[in-house]
Design a protein around this motif. Structure first.
Motif, PDB file in Angstrom:
ATOM      1  N   ALA A  43      38.088  37.368  47.730  1.00  0.00           N
ATOM      2  CA  ALA A  43      38.736  36.109  48.105  1.00  0.00           C
ATOM      3  C   ALA A  43      40.247  36.297  48.216  1.00  0.00           C
ATOM      4  O   ALA A  43      40.882  35.810  49.162  1.00  0.00           O
ATOM      5  N   LYS A  44      40.848  37.007  47.272  1.00  0.00           N
ATOM      6  CA  LYS A  44      42.294  37.265  47.311  1.00  0.00           C
ATOM      7  C   LYS A  44      42.646  38.130  48.512  1.00  0.00           C
ATOM      8  O   LYS A  44      43.666  37.900  49.170  1.00  0.00           O
ATOM      9  N   THR A  45      41.803  39.136  48.802  1.00  0.00           N
ATOM     10  CA  THR A  45      42.053  40.000  49.956  1.00  0.00           C
ATOM     11  C   THR A  45      41.995  39.198  51.251  1.00  0.00           C
ATOM     12  O   THR A  45      42.860  39.348  52.122  1.00  0.00           O
ATOM     13  N   VAL A  46      40.987  38.342  51.395  1.00  0.00           N
ATOM     14  CA  VAL A  46      40.882  37.509  52.594  1.00  0.00           C
ATOM     15  C   VAL A  46      42.089  36.586  52.694  1.00  0.00           C
ATOM     16  O   VAL A  46      42.649  36.394  53.779  1.00  0.00           O
ATOM     17  N   GLU A  47      42.510  36.040  51.554  1.00  0.00           N
ATOM     18  CA  GLU A  47      43.676  35.157  51.568  1.00  0.00           C
ATOM     19  C   GLU A  47      44.928  35.911  52.002  1.00  0.00           C
ATOM     20  O   GLU A  47      45.697  35.425  52.826  1.00  0.00           O
ATOM     21  N   ILE A  48      45.108  37.116  51.464  1.00  0.00           N
ATOM     22  CA  ILE A  48      46.319  37.882  51.779  1.00  0.00           C
ATOM     23  C   ILE A  48      46.271  38.435  53.201  1.00  0.00           C
ATOM     24  O   ILE A  48      47.264  38.411  53.920  1.00  0.00           O
ATOM     25  N   VAL A  49      45.108  38.931  53.625  1.00  0.00           N
ATOM     26  CA  VAL A  49      45.010  39.605  54.924  1.00  0.00           C
ATOM     27  C   VAL A  49      44.848  38.616  56.077  1.00  0.00           C
ATOM     28  O   VAL A  49      45.390  38.835  57.159  1.00  0.00           O
ATOM     29  N   LYS A 105      47.067  33.901  54.796  1.00  0.00           N
ATOM     30  CA  LYS A 105      48.528  33.820  54.707  1.00  0.00           C
ATOM     31  C   LYS A 105      49.215  34.217  56.011  1.00  0.00           C
ATOM     32  O   LYS A 105      50.174  33.553  56.400  1.00  0.00           O
ATOM     33  N   PRO A 106      48.783  35.285  56.722  1.00  0.00           N
ATOM     34  CA  PRO A 106      49.424  35.568  58.012  1.00  0.00           C
ATOM     35  C   PRO A 106      49.232  34.449  59.033  1.00  0.00           C
ATOM     36  O   PRO A 106      50.156  34.140  59.797  1.00  0.00           O
ATOM     37  N   ILE A 107      48.056  33.821  59.046  1.00  0.00           N
ATOM     38  CA  ILE A 107      47.833  32.719  59.988  1.00  0.00           C
ATOM     39  C   ILE A 107      48.751  31.551  59.645  1.00  0.00           C
ATOM     40  O   ILE A 107      49.365  30.943  60.539  1.00  0.00           O
ATOM     41  N   ILE A 108      48.876  31.231  58.357  1.00  0.00           N
ATOM     42  CA  ILE A 108      49.776  30.149  57.945  1.00  0.00           C
ATOM     43  C   ILE A 108      51.219  30.517  58.281  1.00  0.00           C
ATOM     44  O   ILE A 108      51.991  29.682  58.758  1.00  0.00           O
ATOM     45  N   GLY A 109      51.597  31.791  58.065  1.00  0.00           N
ATOM     46  CA  GLY A 109      52.944  32.242  58.402  1.00  0.00           C
ATOM     47  C   GLY A 109      53.215  32.141  59.897  1.00  0.00           C
ATOM     48  O   GLY A 109      54.301  31.688  60.309  1.00  0.00           O
ATOM     49  N   LEU A 110      52.247  32.544  60.711  1.00  0.00           N
ATOM     50  CA  LEU A 110      52.412  32.415  62.163  1.00  0.00           C
ATOM     51  C   LEU A 110      52.531  30.953  62.591  1.00  0.00           C
ATOM     52  O   LEU A 110      53.330  30.604  63.460  1.00  0.00           O
ATOM     53  N   TYR A 111      51.729  30.092  61.972  1.00  0.00           N
ATOM     54  CA  TYR A 111      51.807  28.669  62.288  1.00  0.00           C
ATOM     55  C   TYR A 111      53.189  28.118  61.940  1.00  0.00           C
ATOM     56  O   TYR A 111      53.807  27.413  62.742  1.00  0.00           O
ATOM     57  N   ARG A 112      53.683  28.449  60.755  1.00  0.00           N
ATOM     58  CA  ARG A 112      55.004  27.954  60.347  1.00  0.00           C
ATOM     59  C   ARG A 112      56.098  28.520  61.245  1.00  0.00           C
ATOM     60  O   ARG A 112      57.026  27.794  61.623  1.00  0.00           O
TER      61      ARG A 112
END
Length: 191
Positions: A110-116, A119-126
């Motif tokens: 779960a942490k790996t999916v969140e990090i990989v 979080k990048p999708i949220i970062g790209l959205y922001r």
């Protein structure tokens, strides 16, 4: 039934006694760890007894073609006593260890999916929102500058066309329609 078949049968029943007790402890630990609702306990018990019955009769069928004798219950009893005397704590600790390992693997995945992924999708959205906001601010800034630069020409155009304004009459229905649109716009977006 030969003596060899009888010893094989008693040994198989001993193993099935150990196996059904191990299954019992696994069910007990899992139902405690999963915090099952109270109403599911009878269902889990029914599933346990079905699995235990199938296991015993399959082993009995394999060892002596399904003949039920007194020493079968003796073998089951010896297996149960042996299990609870020597193996019960080991199986419970092993089951708890396996549960901890599964939970750790799940948390790691779960942490790996969140990090990989997340979080990048949220970062790209922001980042996209920031870039679009910046571009919108620049566009509004340039629009205001262009309006200020064109304002004198607009005033000049209005001054030059003033004599012709009296010939351009806006129909009454268009004025009412524009008034209604402005009223609806204010009701929707002024709050």
């Amino acid at each position: 039934m030969t003596l060899h078949v009888q010893f094989q049968t008693i040994f198989m029943m001993f193993l099935s006694g150990v196996a059904i007790c191990a299954i019992f402890d696994v069910f007990r630990v899992l139902s405690g760890k999963l915090k099952l609702p109270r109403w599911t306990i009878p269902l889990v018990d029914i599933v346990y007894w079905i699995v235990a019955t199938i296991l015993v009769f399959r082993l009995l069928l394999y060892s002596n073609e399904g003949q039920v004798r007194v020493f079968i219950f003796l073998g089951l009893g010896i297996g149960v006593c042996f299990y609870f005397a020597l193996l019960s704590n080991l199986v419970i600790h092993l089951t708890l260890l396996i549960i901890r390992i599964i939970i750790a693997i799940y948390r790691f995945l779960a942490k790996t999916v969140e990090i990989v992924l997340i979080k990048p999708i949220i970062g790209l959205y922001r980042l996209t929102v920031i870039i679009l906001g910046f571009l919108l601010a620049v566009a509004i800034f340039l629009y205001r500058i262009v309006l200020q630069l064109l304002y004198p020409f607009w005033r000049l155009l209005l001054w030059m066309t003033r004599p012709a304004h009296k010939y351009f009459v806006v129909p009454v229905w268009l004025k009412k329609l524009m008034g209604n649109i402005i009223t609806i716009y204010r009701r929707l977006f002024s709050k």
